[in-house]
Scaffold this active site. Structure first.
Site, PDB file in Angstrom:
ATOM      1  N   GLU A 118       0.840  -1.195   0.000  1.00 47.08           N
ATOM      2  CA  GLU A 118       0.000   0.000   0.000  1.00 47.08           C
ATOM      3  C   GLU A 118       0.872   1.240   0.000  1.00 47.08           C
ATOM      4  O   GLU A 118       2.072   1.154   0.304  1.00 47.08           O
ATOM      5  CB  GLU A 118      -0.936   0.010   1.212  1.00 47.08           C
ATOM      6  CG  GLU A 118      -0.242   0.020   2.547  1.00 47.08           C
ATOM      7  CD  GLU A 118      -1.256  -0.122   3.678  1.00 47.08           C
ATOM      8  OE1 GLU A 118      -1.924   0.854   3.976  1.00 47.08           O
ATOM      9  OE2 GLU A 118      -1.361  -1.232   4.224  1.00 47.08           O
ATOM     10  N   LYS A 120       2.668   4.626   1.194  1.00 46.50           N
ATOM     11  CA  LYS A 120       3.078   5.138   2.498  1.00 46.50           C
ATOM     12  C   LYS A 120       2.606   6.590   2.549  1.00 46.50           C
ATOM     13  O   LYS A 120       3.171   7.463   1.885  1.00 46.50           O
ATOM     14  CB  LYS A 120       4.596   5.038   2.641  1.00 46.50           C
ATOM     15  CG  LYS A 120       5.067   5.382   4.023  1.00 46.50           C
ATOM     16  CD  LYS A 120       6.493   4.904   4.229  1.00 46.50           C
ATOM     17  CE  LYS A 120       6.955   5.158   5.641  1.00 46.50           C
ATOM     18  NZ  LYS A 120       6.907   6.564   6.034  1.00 46.50           N
ATOM     19  N   ASP A 122       1.953  10.337   3.636  1.00 46.78           N
ATOM     20  CA  ASP A 122       2.847  11.295   4.275  1.00 46.78           C
ATOM     21  C   ASP A 122       2.013  12.224   5.154  1.00 46.78           C
ATOM     22  O   ASP A 122       1.542  13.272   4.724  1.00 46.78           O
ATOM     23  CB  ASP A 122       3.576  12.094   3.181  1.00 46.78           C
ATOM     24  CG  ASP A 122       4.800  12.782   3.728  1.00 46.78           C
ATOM     25  OD1 ASP A 122       5.142  12.545   4.901  1.00 46.78           O
ATOM     26  OD2 ASP A 122       5.420  13.553   2.980  1.00 46.78           O
ATOM     27  N   TYR A 234      -4.071   1.604   8.630  1.00 46.86           N
ATOM     28  CA  TYR A 234      -3.157   0.682   7.942  1.00 46.86           C
ATOM     29  C   TYR A 234      -2.690  -0.492   8.789  1.00 46.86           C
ATOM     30  O   TYR A 234      -1.952  -1.334   8.310  1.00 46.86           O
ATOM     31  CB  TYR A 234      -1.953   1.407   7.345  1.00 46.86           C
ATOM     32  CG  TYR A 234      -1.063   2.165   8.304  1.00 46.86           C
ATOM     33  CD1 TYR A 234      -0.347   1.520   9.304  1.00 46.86           C
ATOM     34  CD2 TYR A 234      -0.927   3.539   8.189  1.00 46.86           C
ATOM     35  CE1 TYR A 234       0.474   2.213  10.163  1.00 46.86           C
ATOM     36  CE2 TYR A 234      -0.095   4.249   9.045  1.00 46.86           C
ATOM     37  CZ  TYR A 234       0.602   3.580  10.033  1.00 46.86           C
ATOM     38  OH  TYR A 234       1.405   4.271  10.889  1.00 46.86           O
ATOM     39  N   LYS A 323      11.220   3.889  -0.224  1.00 47.71           N
ATOM     40  CA  LYS A 323      11.162   5.359  -0.184  1.00 47.71           C
ATOM     41  C   LYS A 323      11.244   5.961  -1.586  1.00 47.71           C
ATOM     42  O   LYS A 323      12.113   5.591  -2.367  1.00 47.71           O
ATOM     43  CB  LYS A 323      12.337   5.906   0.641  1.00 47.71           C
ATOM     44  CG  LYS A 323      12.324   5.470   2.089  1.00 47.71           C
ATOM     45  CD  LYS A 323      11.201   6.092   2.871  1.00 47.71           C
ATOM     46  CE  LYS A 323      11.612   7.419   3.475  1.00 47.71           C
ATOM     47  NZ  LYS A 323      10.594   7.933   4.390  1.00 47.71           N
ATOM     48  N   CYS A 417       3.575  48.435 -13.633  1.00 52.71           N
ATOM     49  CA  CYS A 417       3.491  47.137 -14.298  1.00 52.71           C
ATOM     50  C   CYS A 417       4.782  46.879 -15.096  1.00 52.71           C
ATOM     51  O   CYS A 417       5.194  47.730 -15.896  1.00 52.71           O
ATOM     52  CB  CYS A 417       2.282  47.126 -15.227  1.00 52.71           C
ATOM     53  SG  CYS A 417       2.230  45.652 -16.259  1.00 52.71           S
ATOM     54  N   CYS A 420       3.568  47.001 -19.037  1.00 53.91           N
ATOM     55  CA  CYS A 420       3.010  48.177 -19.729  1.00 53.91           C
ATOM     56  C   CYS A 420       3.234  49.475 -18.969  1.00 53.91           C
ATOM     57  O   CYS A 420       2.798  50.532 -19.414  1.00 53.91           O
ATOM     58  CB  CYS A 420       1.527  47.979 -20.003  1.00 53.91           C
ATOM     59  SG  CYS A 420       0.508  48.120 -18.520  1.00 53.91           S
ATOM     60  N   CYS A 435      -2.057  45.185 -12.031  1.00 51.22           N
ATOM     61  CA  CYS A 435      -1.759  46.220 -13.023  1.00 51.22           C
ATOM     62  C   CYS A 435      -3.093  46.876 -13.384  1.00 51.22           C
ATOM     63  O   CYS A 435      -4.097  46.192 -13.605  1.00 51.22           O
ATOM     64  CB  CYS A 435      -1.141  45.568 -14.256  1.00 51.22           C
ATOM     65  SG  CYS A 435      -1.259  46.567 -15.742  1.00 51.22           S
ATOM     66  N   CYS A 441      -2.703  46.636 -21.429  1.00 55.46           N
ATOM     67  CA  CYS A 441      -1.486  45.909 -21.040  1.00 55.46           C
ATOM     68  C   CYS A 441      -1.348  44.657 -21.922  1.00 55.46           C
ATOM     69  O   CYS A 441      -2.215  43.781 -21.895  1.00 55.46           O
ATOM     70  CB  CYS A 441      -1.576  45.517 -19.570  1.00 55.46           C
ATOM     71  SG  CYS A 441      -0.219  44.465 -19.047  1.00 55.46           S
TER      72      CYS A 441
HETATM   73  N1  5U1 Z   1       0.747   2.314   4.859  1.00 60.16           N
HETATM   74  C1  5U1 Z   1       1.464   2.060   5.964  1.00 60.16           C
HETATM   75  N2  5U1 Z   1       2.230   2.961   6.556  1.00 60.16           N
HETATM   76  N3  5U1 Z   1       2.786   2.331   7.608  1.00 60.16           N
HETATM   77  C2  5U1 Z   1       3.630   2.848   8.546  1.00 60.16           C
HETATM   78  N4  5U1 Z   1       1.523   0.889   6.609  1.00 60.16           N
HETATM   79  C3  5U1 Z   1       2.344   1.064   7.654  1.00 60.16           C
HETATM   80  N5  5U1 Z   1       2.735   0.203   8.619  1.00 60.16           N
HETATM   81  C4  5U1 Z   1       3.570   0.663   9.557  1.00 60.16           C
HETATM   82  C5  5U1 Z   1       4.042   1.990   9.552  1.00 60.16           C
HETATM   83  C6  5U1 Z   1       4.966   2.483  10.581  1.00 60.16           C
HETATM   84  O1  5U1 Z   1       3.985  -0.147  10.550  1.00 60.16           O
HETATM   85  C7  5U1 Z   1       3.531  -1.494  10.619  1.00 60.16           C
HETATM   86  C8  5U1 Z   1       4.266  -2.359   9.649  1.00 60.16           C
HETATM   87  C9  5U1 Z   1       3.748  -1.975  12.025  1.00 60.16           C
END
Ligand code: 5U1
Length: 698
Positions: A118, A120, A122, A234, A323, A417, A420, A435, A441
């Protein structure tokens, strides 16, 4: 909505169930069904009932999402199961090493191993604890052993169930459930939040991750409740009764049944090649997702094998994070130039030492406006952080102050501007400087012409950006009306314009002369008048003359037109040069169907329609505009409130949904016949005419 003789306790239960169901459909199933106004109305009714009957209040009520009173700080809370971190794989070779090492430990072949993959996300990691099916705590990751208790803030997220949903197989809730996941902010939510902050002088965030984390650490949950945050689960950290021989993927599906959103990008793959292929595909998809991901997470799917593999230090042996390259990079700000937009807005643009950001070379980035330059405290020569994500224009988000060279130069916002030389104005309360030259212009003229010719406006094929620049730079075209006087012979004398393309352009211009009133209004490029507003103005006034003579009060009576848009429209039509341009366009033969607007109700007043699938005779936008002109609202999804679904070719889930709900469905042919009939009702034959005053094509 409140039903007579209903007991308050029954009504409270019903409202909570309806609101929870609406959230579930919106956030988990991604199939919104309840309109925002209906959601708000139910929520207000529930608030009223809970205030009137305090004994009916509950911590799991959707009313608790609006935000508890501010606290003076967060308390620390230990995680019952530590929140682990993940080992990283920085390239495909390290991915292969991970898979092979797992296979070696389990004494099986790498290709026979199944992985659940899946994205990751942010954002900010949190852990949610449910006891007896009810959310009892929400905690930040902290140092992995304990984090901050931010339950009051997490309660405000509509994607976090306050109580678990019963699943369809009739299984009861787990007694204890601890779910881990990421709180994120989408690109669009982040842009809107920052735009508002820039306008109001509030805190601007450098990226969605900081915005998500900052929003969760607000001491006032009412502030968190206004932030566009989403939770995606997750991992199951604890579940009682314990689940035996399941897979990670099965647990994710179970979480979905219990009311959690899980990634739509979850996939099961096999062996090294499956894992590498997933990471490549996710890397390609990264910029289209609408939210930030910084990699992919690969997990051994079988829980039994996960247990066998165990942990090393604070990371599991059964998972790895692949990553992606960072979406932020440092580079030098070489110079700042000022660009002039269609409405005269002056935007400072950073010219950067070219740098590769997530695989794309970036050499320009927006600095937004003078306030943003002051906020960043940026100077020419500085080392700056540049961020690029999805389709969003690259931005300068931070300055490395300690690396500022002695010869760094201040950025001076121009007073005139740069194109012009007209005065630059900054209206009170506005952050944008403009402007004042209008179509005098050349920069504004070029942008106005690009907009005029664009696909959703007059749709002039072959009139591209480069050609418009030449036409303006040569002073051949001063207003859009001048376009229609261009001859093929004259055009063919321009560099890179052959005889054939010149003839094609003249033909395209001839074709564009006959248009529609909504397109024409949109093409004029009035500030804040997009396609939808143009369609509403056209439907409301029926003729250009009626629109041009409307005062702000009359304009505010139009759907979705507030005081700001009304003022822009009225100001636009009061300017003599705009009126002259419109007259010149009519004089060169621009025409469209007009209709006196019938006073009184329109045929589809109060109805909600939905369009799906492809139609042969019109685009979906055209179908939408015609329905709106008949008084209908056009929604994006089918619900019990939908009056009719127009199903074009290859109609999919919306058609199935309409059939399930017993909503009327009409095909393209039937739709066309109905449109003609209703439009006939709307416009009496003697009132049908062409836009007046113009000579006809030829
Ligand atoms: N998508 C996802 N992100 N993430 C971060 N899964 C996931 N699993 C994590 C972490 C730190 O840890 C488990 C594998 C325990």
């Amino acid at each position: 909505m409140s039903q007579p003789y209903q007991r308050p306790e029954d009504e409270v239960v019903r409202l909570r169930a309806e609101l929870d169901d609406a959230n579930y459909r919106y956030y988990v199933l991604d199939e919104p069904q309840m309109a925002d106004v209906d959601y708000d109305r139910r929520l207000r009714r529930l608030q009223t009932l809970e205030a009137e009957y305090p004994e009916l209040q509950s911590a799991a009520s959707p009313t608790q999402r609006v935000g508890a009173p501010p606290s003076s700080g967060f308390t620390e809370r230990a995680h019952a199961v530590p929140m682990l971190s993940l080992d990283n794989a920085l390239d495909e070779q390290e991915l292969a090493v991970f898979v092979e090492r797992v296979a070696e430990r389990l004494e099986c072949s790498a290709e026979s191993l199944e992985f659940c993959c899946e994205p990751k996300l942010d954002g900010a990691a949190v852990s949610l604890v449910y006891e007896g099916g009810t959310l009892s705590a929400g905690v930040t990751r902290g140092d992995g052993r304990s984090g901050e208790d931010i339950t009051s803030n997490l309660r405000t997220l509509r994607s976090i169930p306050l109580s678990l949903v019963g699943d369809e197989s009739g299984r009861s809730h787990p007694d204890v459930l601890e779910v881990r996941g990421e709180v994120t902010m989408s690109h669009s939510g982040f842009e809107q939040l920052n735009e508002r902050a820039r306008e109001q002088g509030g805190k601007v965030f450098a990226n969605p991750r900081n915005a998500a984390a900052g929003s969760l650490r607000q001491l006032d949950p009412r502030i968190t409740s206004t932030r566009p945050l989403e939770f995606t689960a997750y991992q199951v950290a604890r579940i009682e009764p314990v689940v035996g021989d399941a897979t990670h993927h099965e647990l994710m599906l179970r979480l979905r049944d219990l009311g959690f959103r899980v990634s739509s990008q979850l996939e099961l793959v096999q062996g090294v090649s499956g894992v590498i292929d997933y990471c490549r595909r996710m890397g390609e998809r990264r910029n289209t997702l609408g939210y930030d991901i910084d990699g992919a997470v690969i997990k051994v799917n079988e829980l039994r094998l996960q247990r066998e593999l165990g942990f090393v230090a604070r990371a599991p042996r059964w998972a790895v994070a692949f990553k992606f390259p960072a979406q932020e990079q440092m580079t030098r700000l070489n110079d700042v130039e000022f660009q002039v937009g269609r409405t005269g807005a002056i935007t400072p643009v950073a010219r950067l030492e070219p740098v590769s950001v997530a695989g794309v070379t970036v050499s320009n980035a927006t600095l937004h406006n003078a306030d943003e330059i002051a906020r960043l405290d940026v100077m020419i020569g500085d080392t700056v952080a540049v961020r690029r994500a999805g389709d969003v224009i690259p931005q300068v988000v931070r300055v490395q102050r300690e690396q500022r060279p002695a010869d760094a130069q201040a950025i001076v916002f121009p007073e005139c501007c740069p194109v012009c030389d007209s005065d630059i104005e900054r209206l009170e309360g506005e952050v944008v400087a403009r402007c004042s030259g209008g179509l005098y212009c050349p920069a504004q003229r070029k942008e106005a012409l690009k907009h005029f010719a664009s696909r959703r406006a007059l749709d002039i094929d072959g009139l591209g950006e480069k050609l418009i620049e030449q036409l303006v730079d040569n002073d051949w075209v001063k207003t859009p009306a001048d376009l229609f006087d261009l001859s093929a012979e004259h055009l063919a004398t321009l560099p890179r314009m052959g005889e054939k393309s010149s003839e094609n352009l003249v033909a395209a211009l001839a074709q564009a002369r006959h248009t529609s009133l909504p397109r024409f209004i949109y093409a004029l490029g009035i500030r804040e008048v997009g396609e939808a507003t143009a369609a509403n103005l056209s439907a409301h006034f029926g003729t250009l003359a009626a629109l041009m003579s409307a005062d702000t009060q009359a304009l505010e009576a139009v759907d979705d037109v507030g005081p700001v848009v009304a003022a822009h429209v009225s100001t636009f039509f009061r300017q003599p040069h705009n009126r002259d341009t419109i007259q010149a366009l009519i004089d060169v033969g621009l025409s469209w169907e007009e209709s006196e607007v019938r006073r009184g109700p329109t045929p589809l007043d109060g109805q909600t329609w939905v369009l799906t699938g492809a139609m042969q005779s019109m685009t979906r936008d055209e179908g939408k505009a015609r329905l709106q002109a008949l008084g209908a609202k056009v929604a994006g999804s089918v619900s019990k409130k939908t009056h009719c679904l127009v199903a074009g070719d290859a109609a999919g889930s919306k058609l199935t949904k309409a059939e399930q709900l017993g909503v009327a469905v009409i095909d393209e042919q039937g739709f066309l016949e109905q449109l003609v009939e209703w439009e006939g009702e709307l416009v009496r034959p003697e009132q049908q005419n062409e836009a007046s005053g113009g000579r006809k094509d030829g």
